[in-house]
Motif scaffolding. Structure first.
Motif, PDB file in Angstrom:
ATOM      1  N   LEU A   1      43.652  52.267  44.242  1.00 46.99           N
ATOM      2  CA  LEU A   1      42.270  52.127  43.802  1.00 46.99           C
ATOM      3  C   LEU A   1      41.349  51.855  44.979  1.00 46.99           C
ATOM      4  O   LEU A   1      41.763  51.264  45.961  1.00 46.99           O
ATOM      5  CB  LEU A   1      42.168  50.924  42.850  1.00 46.99           C
ATOM      6  N   THR A   2      40.119  52.240  44.837  1.00 53.72           N
ATOM      7  CA  THR A   2      39.138  51.804  45.832  1.00 53.72           C
ATOM      8  C   THR A   2      38.797  50.360  45.498  1.00 53.72           C
ATOM      9  O   THR A   2      39.057  49.884  44.390  1.00 53.72           O
ATOM     10  CB  THR A   2      37.846  52.630  45.742  1.00 53.72           C
ATOM     11  N   THR A   3      38.205  49.675  46.440  1.00 51.72           N
ATOM     12  CA  THR A   3      37.858  48.272  46.210  1.00 51.72           C
ATOM     13  C   THR A   3      36.944  48.139  45.001  1.00 51.72           C
ATOM     14  O   THR A   3      37.086  47.226  44.189  1.00 51.72           O
ATOM     15  CB  THR A   3      37.171  47.691  47.463  1.00 51.72           C
ATOM     16  N   GLU A   4      36.030  49.094  44.847  1.00 49.94           N
ATOM     17  CA  GLU A   4      35.076  49.038  43.723  1.00 49.94           C
ATOM     18  C   GLU A   4      35.824  49.149  42.400  1.00 49.94           C
ATOM     19  O   GLU A   4      35.617  48.355  41.484  1.00 49.94           O
ATOM     20  CB  GLU A   4      34.047  50.179  43.790  1.00 49.94           C
ATOM     21  N   GLU A   5      36.710  50.151  42.318  1.00 49.67           N
ATOM     22  CA  GLU A   5      37.467  50.346  41.079  1.00 49.67           C
ATOM     23  C   GLU A   5      38.282  49.093  40.781  1.00 49.67           C
ATOM     24  O   GLU A   5      38.344  48.620  39.649  1.00 49.67           O
ATOM     25  CB  GLU A   5      38.428  51.532  41.212  1.00 49.67           C
ATOM     26  N   PHE A   6      38.908  48.585  41.830  1.00 50.65           N
ATOM     27  CA  PHE A   6      39.751  47.408  41.643  1.00 50.65           C
ATOM     28  C   PHE A   6      38.936  46.227  41.113  1.00 50.65           C
ATOM     29  O   PHE A   6      39.321  45.569  40.160  1.00 50.65           O
ATOM     30  CB  PHE A   6      40.441  47.017  42.954  1.00 50.65           C
ATOM     31  N   ASN A   7      37.796  45.986  41.746  1.00 55.89           N
ATOM     32  CA  ASN A   7      36.967  44.854  41.316  1.00 55.89           C
ATOM     33  C   ASN A   7      36.544  44.989  39.865  1.00 55.89           C
ATOM     34  O   ASN A   7      36.563  44.035  39.102  1.00 55.89           O
ATOM     35  CB  ASN A   7      35.731  44.728  42.211  1.00 55.89           C
ATOM     36  N   ALA A   8      36.199  46.216  39.485  1.00 50.56           N
ATOM     37  CA  ALA A   8      35.772  46.444  38.105  1.00 50.56           C
ATOM     38  C   ALA A   8      36.916  46.119  37.144  1.00 50.56           C
ATOM     39  O   ALA A   8      36.731  45.420  36.136  1.00 50.56           O
ATOM     40  CB  ALA A   8      35.342  47.895  37.936  1.00 50.56           C
TER      41      ALA A   8
ATOM     42  N   TYR B   1      37.237  42.953  34.506  1.00 46.60           N
ATOM     43  CA  TYR B   1      37.418  43.248  33.085  1.00 46.60           C
ATOM     44  C   TYR B   1      38.542  42.391  32.496  1.00 46.60           C
ATOM     45  O   TYR B   1      38.425  41.863  31.399  1.00 46.60           O
ATOM     46  CB  TYR B   1      37.733  44.738  32.915  1.00 46.60           C
ATOM     47  N   TYR B   2      39.641  42.254  33.248  1.00 42.37           N
ATOM     48  CA  TYR B   2      40.782  41.507  32.711  1.00 42.37           C
ATOM     49  C   TYR B   2      40.682  40.010  32.941  1.00 42.37           C
ATOM     50  O   TYR B   2      41.303  39.223  32.243  1.00 42.37           O
ATOM     51  CB  TYR B   2      42.097  42.044  33.273  1.00 42.37           C
ATOM     52  N   ASP B   3      39.917  39.605  33.931  1.00 41.33           N
ATOM     53  CA  ASP B   3      39.719  38.181  34.178  1.00 41.33           C
ATOM     54  C   ASP B   3      38.560  37.738  33.287  1.00 41.33           C
ATOM     55  O   ASP B   3      37.470  37.435  33.752  1.00 41.33           O
ATOM     56  CB  ASP B   3      39.400  37.975  35.665  1.00 41.33           C
ATOM     57  N   LYS B   4      38.837  37.710  31.987  1.00 43.61           N
ATOM     58  CA  LYS B   4      37.778  37.523  30.998  1.00 43.61           C
ATOM     59  C   LYS B   4      36.944  36.263  31.238  1.00 43.61           C
ATOM     60  O   LYS B   4      35.741  36.262  31.090  1.00 43.61           O
ATOM     61  CB  LYS B   4      38.384  37.437  29.585  1.00 43.61           C
ATOM     62  N   ASP B   5      37.650  35.178  31.621  1.00 42.37           N
ATOM     63  CA  ASP B   5      36.894  33.930  31.771  1.00 42.37           C
ATOM     64  C   ASP B   5      36.325  33.766  33.176  1.00 42.37           C
ATOM     65  O   ASP B   5      35.759  32.723  33.509  1.00 42.37           O
ATOM     66  CB  ASP B   5      37.759  32.732  31.396  1.00 42.37           C
ATOM     67  N   GLY B   6      36.516  34.785  34.004  1.00 43.14           N
ATOM     68  CA  GLY B   6      35.863  34.786  35.321  1.00 43.14           C
ATOM     69  C   GLY B   6      36.330  33.675  36.253  1.00 43.14           C
ATOM     70  O   GLY B   6      35.619  33.276  37.164  1.00 43.14           O
ATOM     71  N   ASN B   7      37.593  33.197  36.067  1.00 47.01           N
ATOM     72  CA  ASN B   7      38.031  32.102  36.933  1.00 47.01           C
ATOM     73  C   ASN B   7      38.749  32.594  38.197  1.00 47.01           C
ATOM     74  O   ASN B   7      39.328  31.814  38.937  1.00 47.01           O
ATOM     75  CB  ASN B   7      38.912  31.108  36.168  1.00 47.01           C
ATOM     76  N   GLY B   8      38.748  33.917  38.428  1.00 43.20           N
ATOM     77  CA  GLY B   8      39.277  34.419  39.695  1.00 43.20           C
ATOM     78  C   GLY B   8      40.762  34.729  39.693  1.00 43.20           C
ATOM     79  O   GLY B   8      41.317  35.166  40.677  1.00 43.20           O
TER      80      GLY B   8
END
Length: 267
Positions: free
Chosen positions: A191-198, A202-209
């Protein structure tokens, strides 16, 4: 072509093994294939028979086919470093010693994680020495400091293709037996970094990293479907375990997963 080095020896040292590898992998892509493979087999036969070999002879083709059936373990029609290690009698074959210890990619990842102390996705030369000495001890190999130094240098020469004195995870993973090198399974899925981050966001629903094993499972299935790759559940479990070995008590941080899914091996 320069005279191929060391093929006639009863046993080659780690660094001679590397000379042979570099001699035949002329384009440096990590495989001996096509014309390189023919050259390699011709030279190997000549060295072993002590006489020249005629590649146009039908028996040469036949022998080459048998040879490939025996050594081309993943049947991709080319020889990679781990396969060459089986062909050449390497001194206390230090590549095979790797094998015995890291018989699974999960073990490899766990060892990696211990030594990539700053989580950079790289092992620096000084960390590498510790990594190797650990491997050798686990494999019950006797070695002295000089040997360890030689192995460290050899591994660096093998895998540090851009000469920055450190090794990326995907470079080191080339030491794993092919069927265990789960990083290769993601080759078509880089993946490109952008795709990966997206995807990660998406899967880190609670945004805790970080994501946990269930989320990783969903993420991998998703990746495979998107890339139209066949995915058997047994494999998925294996990859998941390997990747989770990088995690911190079940928390897989963004940086760790990025190493697996984004870092292109530097060719």
């Amino acid at each position: 072509l320069a005279q191929p080095p060391h093929l006639h020896l009863a046993e080659v040292t780690a660094s001679q093994f590397l000379d042979i590898w570099k001699h035949f992998d002329t384009d440096g892509n990590g495989y001996i294939e096509g014309k390189e493979l023919e050259n390699f087999f011709r030279e190997l036969e000549s060295a072993r028979r002590g006489a020249g070999v005629d590649p146009t002879n039908p028996t040469f083709r036949e022998k080459m086919k048998e040879f490939m059936q025996k050594f081309d373990k993943n049947k991709d029609g080319r020889i990679e470093m781990s396969e060459l290690a089986q062909i050449l009698p390497t001194e206390e074959n230090f590549l095979l010693c790797f094998r015995q210890f890291v018989s699974s990619s999960a073990e490899f990842m766990a060892a990696w994680r211990r030594y990539d102390t700053d989580r950079s996705g790289y092992i620096e030369a000084n960390e590498l020495k510790g990594f190797l000495s650990d491997l050798l001890q686990k494999a019950n190999r006797h070695y002295d400091d000089q040997k360890l130094q030689e192995y460290t240098q050899t591994i660096l020469r093998m895998f540090d293709l851009n000469g920055d004195g450190k090794l990326g995870l995907s470079e080191m993973a080339r030491l794993l037996p092919v069927q265990e090198n789960f990083l290769l399974k993601f080759q078509g899925v880089k993946l490109t970094t952008e795709e990966f981050n997206a995807i990660f966001t998406y899967y880190d629903k609670d945004g805790n990293g970080y994501i946990d094993e269930q989320e990783l499972d969903a993420l991998l299935r998703d990746l495979y479907q998107t890339n139209k790759k066949e995915m058997d559940v047994k494999n998925l479990t294996g990859y998941k375990q390997s990747i989770m070995s990088l995690s911190d008590g079940g928390k897989l941080y963004r940086g760790e997963l990025e190493i697996v899914l984004c870092r292109e091996p530097i060719v």
